[in-house]
Design an enzyme around this catalytic site. Structure first.
Site: not given
Ligand code: NAD
Ligand code: TDX
Length: 342
Positions: A274, A124-126, A150, A154, A10
């Site tokens: 959304p 991830t920061d998400e 997502y 994570k 990736g």
């Protein structure tokens, strides 16, 4: 060391493998399923490298993972493999939970059983959710409050890593990085999508009011940070990684258009995503202070060289955009799609 990189075909994984081969003497095994996002062209030229081996396979396949760990005498895992695109997670959350959360748990189980020296979870920061405009950035102790399937998948994986460290004593480090950009990024993500559309004089779909903010970091700076964490990070710790480089989507898209010499009239405002997180920003004091990391690629230079890369490697992204990805683009951005212009 013998390092297993998952998801190495990736965007970030392929950059990381190049980084490791160029800067260390380590042997790298790349385990990647080659989903729509995995592309061996990202690793062109490495096929016969004496310290590199590619294994096509699924991180959820415990039997295969166990075999690779044993055969290759793996010392450490750097875990990138994931479904990584927020928009796709709106359409098919199940595969995100299965790959990102259960897949990570399968890897952790085998890493424990094989007593690996280190497991680096590329989170991830998400996982932190969304920041208000004036709030300070996320620190490692900010609460986890993911908003998309997502991000939730994570966050769950990130917490399972913590549990394997606390419960089973596995040596785990977790990294939480902000938005990456650079070469080999799949053209469904903001920057490469906008560059490719602009070069084809197609509309640039900006979600909502375009004032959502992201903190952008060049992928090479992320890879250096991950490698430092792998070698010097403290076991069980979380390290935030970010560039302190906040841009609204609209300002960034205008910057790209200026770099490309294309008109702002290409910008098209479309319905909002959304659950769209308003703002991400990272406080990276811990990795700066403890491990001496700092970003080395100034944004203006990084964006210019990234634009130049997409110009010079047109066949790489044209091939992707002419294949199965076209169906995705039509589903999301075409007539009747989620982001059809209102
Ligand atoms: P990507 O989508 O470009 O690459 C993901 C890779 O994982 C692909 O090569 C794919 O084939 C592989 N993969 C997917 N499912 C698999 C499975 N079941 N088994 C084996 N391989 C599988 O993603 P990316 O942007 O390079 O992100 C890599 C990691 O970094 C992800 O874990 C992502 O959550 C994290 N991350 C990304 C960013 C970013 O801005 N892109 C920022 C912070 C963290
Ligand atoms: O067509 C678009 N129009 C638009 O306005 C696309 C694809 C995106 N956007 C907006 C949504 C976001 O506010 O741009 C911003 C960036 O979008 P993405 O590139 O999809 O990234 P993001 O949702 O921020 O998530 C990314 O950063 C964290 C990565 O894809 C994740 O893998 C990573 O964990």
């Amino acid at each position: 060391m013998n390092i297993l990189v998952t998801g190495g075909a990736g965007f970030i994984g392929s950059n990381h493998i190049r980084h490791l081969l160029a800067t260390t003497g380590d042997r790298i095994v790349n385990l990647d399923l080659l989903t729509y996002a995995g592309n061996l062209e990202n690793l062109a030229g490495l096929e016969d490298h004496p310290r590199y081996r590619f294994v096509r396979g699924d991180i959820r396949d415990g039997e295969l993972v166990g075999r690779v760990l044993a055969e290759e005498r793996i010392d450490a895992v750097v875990h990138f493999a994931a479904e990584s695109h927020v928009d796709r997670s709106l359409e098919a959350p199940g595969v995100f939970l299965d790959t990102n959360t259960r897949g990570t748990q399968v890897l952790l189980d085998l890493a424990s059983r094989h007593r690996l020296a280190r497991f680096v979870m590329v989170s991830t920061d998400e996982v932190y959710g969304s920041l208000a405009p004036e709030s300070p950035g996320f620190s490692e102790s900010s609460p986890l409050a993911p908003n998309s399937p997502y991000a939730a998948s994570k966050a769950a994986a990130d917490l399972v890593c913590r549990a394997y460290h606390r419960t089973f004593g596995l040596d785990v480090c977790i990294t939480r990085c902000s938005n990456n950009y650079g070469p080999f990024q799949f053209p469904e993500k903001l920057i490469p999508l906008m560059i490719a559309n602009a070069l084809e004089d197609r509309p640039l779909p900006v979600y909502g009011d375009g004032l959502n903010v992201r903190d952008w970091l060049h992928v090479e700076d992320h890879c250096r940070a991950i490698d430092l964490v792998m070698r010097k990070g403290r076991s069980g710790e979380v390290y935030n990684i970010g560039g302190g480089n906040e841009w609204s989507n609209l300002a960034l898209v205008k910057l790209l258009l200026a770099e490309l010499g294309k008109p702002e009239s290409l910008i098209e405002f479309v319905p909002d995503r959304p659950g769209h997180d308003r703002r991400y920003a990272i406080v990276a004091d811990k990795i700066r202070g403890e491990l001496g990391w700092r970003p080395l690629r100034p944004f203006a230079e990084g964006i210019r060289s990234t634009v130049a890369w997409y110009l010079a490697n047109r066949s790489w992204w044209e091939k992707i955009r002419s294949g199965a990805y076209r169906d995705y683009y039509a589903r999301f951005y075409g007539p009747g799609g989620r982001y059809e212009r209102g």
